[in-house]
Design a protein around this motif. Structure first.
Motif, PDB file in Angstrom:
ATOM      1  N   MET A 110       0.837  -1.187   0.000  1.00 19.49           N
ATOM      2  CA  MET A 110       0.000   0.000   0.000  1.00 19.49           C
ATOM      3  C   MET A 110       0.879   1.246   0.000  1.00 19.49           C
ATOM      4  O   MET A 110       1.910   1.289   0.671  1.00 19.49           O
ATOM      5  N   SER A 111       0.424   2.237  -0.737  1.00 16.76           N
ATOM      6  CA  SER A 111       1.220   3.457  -0.856  1.00 16.76           C
ATOM      7  C   SER A 111       0.315   4.680  -0.886  1.00 16.76           C
ATOM      8  O   SER A 111      -0.862   4.596  -1.211  1.00 16.76           O
ATOM      9  N   TRP A 112       0.923   5.791  -0.561  1.00 17.62           N
ATOM     10  CA  TRP A 112       0.311   7.102  -0.758  1.00 17.62           C
ATOM     11  C   TRP A 112       1.156   7.872  -1.762  1.00 17.62           C
ATOM     12  O   TRP A 112       2.398   7.891  -1.664  1.00 17.62           O
ATOM     13  N   TYR A 113       0.495   8.484  -2.709  1.00 14.49           N
ATOM     14  CA  TYR A 113       1.113   9.375  -3.685  1.00 14.49           C
ATOM     15  C   TYR A 113       0.439  10.740  -3.559  1.00 14.49           C
ATOM     16  O   TYR A 113      -0.637  10.864  -2.976  1.00 14.49           O
ATOM     17  N   ARG A 114       1.076  11.733  -4.143  1.00 16.64           N
ATOM     18  CA  ARG A 114       0.444  13.044  -4.194  1.00 16.64           C
ATOM     19  C   ARG A 114       0.780  13.719  -5.511  1.00 16.64           C
ATOM     20  O   ARG A 114       1.793  13.423  -6.133  1.00 16.64           O
ATOM     21  N   GLN A 115      -0.098  14.637  -5.898  1.00 22.08           N
ATOM     22  CA  GLN A 115       0.125  15.403  -7.121  1.00 22.08           C
ATOM     23  C   GLN A 115      -0.307  16.836  -6.902  1.00 22.08           C
ATOM     24  O   GLN A 115      -1.476  17.101  -6.608  1.00 22.08           O
ATOM     25  N   ALA A 116       0.648  17.733  -7.035  1.00 27.09           N
ATOM     26  CA  ALA A 116       0.370  19.163  -6.927  1.00 27.09           C
ATOM     27  C   ALA A 116       0.081  19.723  -8.323  1.00 27.09           C
ATOM     28  O   ALA A 116       0.505  19.137  -9.326  1.00 27.09           O
ATOM     29  N   PRO A 117      -0.612  20.835  -8.382  1.00 30.02           N
ATOM     30  CA  PRO A 117      -0.933  21.429  -9.693  1.00 30.02           C
ATOM     31  C   PRO A 117       0.326  21.676 -10.516  1.00 30.02           C
ATOM     32  O   PRO A 117       1.300  22.254 -10.027  1.00 30.02           O
ATOM     33  N   GLY A 118       0.308  21.210 -11.758  1.00 28.82           N
ATOM     34  CA  GLY A 118       1.431  21.426 -12.657  1.00 28.82           C
ATOM     35  C   GLY A 118       2.631  20.536 -12.413  1.00 28.82           C
ATOM     36  O   GLY A 118       3.666  20.705 -13.071  1.00 28.82           O
ATOM     37  N   LYS A 119       2.497  19.606 -11.483  1.00 27.82           N
ATOM     38  CA  LYS A 119       3.619  18.719 -11.175  1.00 27.82           C
ATOM     39  C   LYS A 119       3.232  17.272 -11.414  1.00 27.82           C
ATOM     40  O   LYS A 119       2.054  16.923 -11.462  1.00 27.82           O
ATOM     41  N   GLU A 120       4.250  16.417 -11.531  1.00 26.74           N
ATOM     42  CA  GLU A 120       3.998  15.001 -11.708  1.00 26.74           C
ATOM     43  C   GLU A 120       3.611  14.359 -10.372  1.00 26.74           C
ATOM     44  O   GLU A 120       3.958  14.866  -9.297  1.00 26.74           O
TER      45      GLU A 120
END
Length: 115
Positions: free
Chosen positions: A33-43
């Motif tokens: 299990m993992s958590w990822y994140r994505q900010a505006p304009g970023k991968e």
């Protein structure tokens, strides 16, 4: 099969949040299990990952020492405890379950760190 994230919201810098990821339609016992994140304009970037038994965890460099991933297989839920939040932590946070050729994602929960 579904992953549902919750717990996001608006928090001031230095504050804390706890994200939850509830799985349904399958049991997470065999899944990394993992958590990822994505900010505006970023991968999308990896935030944290936890092994099936919960003994092994890994974190992205930007969150080490501030975030903690945990899992409760009996509750079919994964958590992300976030402390000392910074404005650069602002992003949509996604839960991921992976095992062999199975790869599931949640819809994401927004975390905004701002004064």
């Amino acid at each position: 099969v579904q992953l549902v994230e919750s717990g996001g919201g608006l928090v001031q810098p230095g504050g804390s949040l706890r994200l939850s990821c509830a799985a349904s339609g399958f049991t997470i016992n065999m899944y990394h299990m993992s958590w990822y994140r994505q900010a505006p304009g970023k991968e999308r970037e990896l935030v944290a990952t936890i092994s099936t038994g919960g003994r092994i965890t890994n974190y992205g460099d930007s969150v080490k020492g501030r975030f903690t991933i945990s899992r409760n297989n009996a509750e079919n839920t994964v958590y992300l405890h976030m402390n000392s939040l910074k404005p650069e932590d602002t992003a949509v946070y996604y839960c991921n379950a992976r095992w062999v050729n199975r790869d599931y994602w949640g819809q994401g929960t927004q975390v905004t760190v701002s004064s």
